[in-house]
Design an enzyme around this catalytic site. Structure first.
Site, PDB file in Angstrom:
ATOM      1  N   GLU A 302       0.844  -1.211   0.000  1.00 57.98           N
ATOM      2  CA  GLU A 302       0.000   0.000   0.000  1.00 57.98           C
ATOM      3  C   GLU A 302       0.874   1.254   0.000  1.00 57.98           C
ATOM      4  O   GLU A 302       1.853   1.340   0.746  1.00 57.98           O
ATOM      5  CB  GLU A 302      -0.895  -0.002   1.236  1.00 57.98           C
ATOM      6  CG  GLU A 302      -1.776   1.227   1.368  1.00 57.98           C
ATOM      7  CD  GLU A 302      -2.543   1.268   2.674  1.00 57.98           C
ATOM      8  OE1 GLU A 302      -3.492   2.055   2.776  1.00 57.98           O
ATOM      9  OE2 GLU A 302      -2.196   0.505   3.606  1.00 57.98           O
ATOM     10  N   LYS A 370      -9.736   2.771  -3.401  1.00 56.80           N
ATOM     11  CA  LYS A 370     -10.261   2.229  -2.152  1.00 56.80           C
ATOM     12  C   LYS A 370     -11.659   2.756  -1.863  1.00 56.80           C
ATOM     13  O   LYS A 370     -11.934   3.954  -2.006  1.00 56.80           O
ATOM     14  CB  LYS A 370      -9.315   2.587  -1.003  1.00 56.80           C
ATOM     15  CG  LYS A 370      -9.636   1.911   0.321  1.00 56.80           C
ATOM     16  CD  LYS A 370      -8.575   2.274   1.366  1.00 56.80           C
ATOM     17  CE  LYS A 370      -8.839   1.553   2.678  1.00 56.80           C
ATOM     18  NZ  LYS A 370      -7.847   1.949   3.716  1.00 56.80           N
ATOM     19  N   CYS A 424      -5.560  -2.247   2.483  1.00 52.37           N
ATOM     20  CA  CYS A 424      -5.486  -2.149   3.941  1.00 52.37           C
ATOM     21  C   CYS A 424      -6.654  -2.877   4.589  1.00 52.37           C
ATOM     22  O   CYS A 424      -6.893  -4.043   4.327  1.00 52.37           O
ATOM     23  CB  CYS A 424      -5.422  -0.683   4.356  1.00 52.37           C
ATOM     24  SG  CYS A 424      -5.034  -0.431   6.109  1.00 52.37           S
TER      25      CYS A 424
END
Length: 556
Positions: A302, A370, A424
């Site tokens: 990430e 995301k 994440c």
């Protein structure tokens, strides 16, 4: 004193505890329940702690007074139990505020109390509702299971959700039990946890000294043992039928650079961090330089590059130079849309936390933005107001990050099956397939758990990501800046792993996916059906009890 006498005394002590002793008992039982979670996996502790919650609710349900009095007493017991559970289960969050302690350290006491206190409200609601429908004997345990299962489902969805350490994870170790996640999902397993672990002592204690004690033990063991047996049989059959083989023409290299979080976003460290990613990528898992020979897909974690790479042609050129012909890079990266036109929030460019696919020229092939952002980490609720008084998110991205397109689009990386991107903590949310635009063929989770140090947090995060692979019947590729990087097969087997603070790469082939398990096909419908079945069982038990003329005592 015999074992039966000891159980009876324990039940009596829990039911008669008052004032601070009652609250301390609930808090301690909840805190100890964390031993059932990763990395301890000591699920048997729940045989001791969950009955305490049942006995505290017995006392609340038998109190004289109005239904409101009963609900209030039960909610208090449930809240303190959950406050202990989340207090000890989420202590690692405080580590994130120590990365820049001069700016965020003052928030630690609030993070370590307000978050557990807020999450405990869901358990308080479950306890209050359960007490209002409390029934004698086994029925009360099933009532608690349904109430807690429903509120845990709500915890995973309300205000974007935070389904961390859902009780169902107690039934995801060892590997054979983990397969149950593919059968009913983690929320379905939560419905099973309460009867499995609360029934033996709670039901045996009801008749610890009476003539029915042998029958009570047999019934308690049946209620606990039958679901476990079914899960074990299903898990064994699922593992025995797992396909063997690899996706043809795919060789992965997963990079874990272990950049210290204190250095990650320092402007003077940007060039060195990027160069370190390039250098590590050229080495195999023994540390020997091979310039990516034989590798088809390189995976970085990430926000691997501590800048906006699409705005840095020299970085894209360096990536193109790194990658041999036909090799693709999957990397976590930040990007933004728009330009800086002023200092007013409304005209700041929109920033995204993304997973990108870059080709051997450094050109962007595809990307996923995301969709589950971390509150206070990646955005601030009431962003404009809080930033106006000087507050900022932990990532210090002014204006916060923006939410990507939903349903989650599949990422197309040539040579790989369709990719389900998980950035994440998106990996803690069940139902990856249902939230995607189609069924993925592989899950790719990029993360940076360096925020949370060498604590239980990164280990729990990895375990929950691993359970997602089992729920979906898909292989998982996981790249962490620091934390745990791994390649996991669709049955949850770990094929390659780099632990916390390890620095290096994983070279691995990509396991084949397998047929979609029931949860991947039906999602939370199975949870609803199982919950409805338990509710019907409560009604049947209540009806049968009334026919036999049993009283309304919780221990009848």
């Amino acid at each position: 004193m015999t074992g039966r006498d000891l159980i009876g005394e324990w039940q009596h002590a829990a039911r008669t505890a008052r004032g601070w002793r009652r609250l301390l008992l609930a808090f301690a039982a909840g805190g100890l329940s964390n031993l059932a979670m990763a990395p301890f996996f000591f699920a048997p502790i729940l045989f001791l702690t969950l009955p305490v919650l049942v006995w505290l609710l017995d006392e609340a349900a038998s109190r004289p007074g109005t239904r409101r009095d009963v609900a209030r007493a039960a909610a208090s017991a449930g809240w303190w139990f959950a406050f202990g559970y989340f207090q000890f289960g989420l202590f690692w969050i405080g580590e994130a505020f120590l990365v820049e302690a001069d700016k965020f350290g003052w928030l630690i006491p609030f993070a370590l109390t307000l978050l557990p206190a807020g999450l405990a409200l869901f358990w308080a609601a479950a306890a209050a509702v359960a007490a209002l429908f409390w029934r004698p004997g086994l029925a009360r345990i099933l009532v608690l299971a349904v109430a807690l299962g429903c509120t845990e489902w709500l915890r995973g969805h309300i205000l974007t959700g935070f389904p961390w350490n859902v009780p169902g994870y107690a039934l995801t170790w060892p590997l054979v039990l983990m397969q149950g996640a593919g059968l009913v999902g983690i929320y379905g397993l939560t419905l099973v946890v309460v009867p499995v672990f609360a029934a033996p002592l709670a039901l045996a204690a009801d008749h610890a000294r009476g003539p029915l004690r042998r029958r009570a033990w047999m019934r308690a063991l049946a209620v606990s043992g039958l679901p476990l047996l079914l899960l074990l049989v299903y898990g064994a059959a699922r593992l025995a039928s797992a396909p063997e083989g690899w996706v043809e023409g795919v060789k992965l290299r997963v990079v874990q650079p272990s950049v210290p979080q204190t250095d990650k976003w320092r402007p003077d460290k940007q060039a060195a961090i990027f160069a370190d990613h390039l250098a590590l990528s050229k080495q195999d898992d023994t540390g020997r330089a091979d310039d990516l020979a034989g590798i088809t897909h390189l995976v970085w974690p990430e926000a691997a590059m501590p800048f906006f790479p699409l705005e840095h042609p020299e970085a894209l050129s360096a990536i193109g130079t790194l990658l041999p012909d036909g090799v693709f890079l999957l990397t976590g990266a930040l990007r933004r849309e728009g330009t800086w036109e002023g200092k007013i929030l409304d005209v700041l460019p929109r920033a995204f936390n993304s997973l990108m696919v870059l080709d051997d020229t450094g050109a962007l092939v595809d990307l996923y933005d995301k969709t589950h952002l971390v509150p206070f980490g990646e955005y601030l609720p009431l962003q404009r107001t809080l930033e106006s008084i000087g507050l900022e998110s932990l990532t210090r991205q002014r204006g916060g990050f923006s939410i990507g397109v939903t349903p989650r689009p599949l990422l197309l990386a040539p040579g790989l099956p369709p990719v389900g991107g998980l950035i994440c903590y998106e990996a803690i949310f069940p139902g990856v397939g249902a939230a995607s635009a189609g069924r993925p063929g592989v899950l790719v989770n990029v993360t940076n758990d360096g925020w949370f140090g060498n604590t239980t947090g990164p280990r729990q995060h990895f375990h929950e990501a691993r359970v997602r692979a089992v729920e979906e019947g898909l292989p998982l590729i996981r790249a962490a800046n620091n934390g745990i990087s791994a390649v996991v097969d669709p049955s949850g087997r770990v094929l390659g792993l780099l632990g916390i603070n390890a620095r290096g790469v994983i070279d691995s082939r990509l396991p084949l996916s397998r047929s979609a398990p029931p949860y991947a096909l039906a999602g939370d419908l199975l949870f609803l059906l199982l919950g409805a079945g338990l509710a019907v069982a409560v009604l049947v038990l209540d009806w049968a009890g009334r026919r036999r003329g049993r009283g309304r005592s919780p221990t009848a």
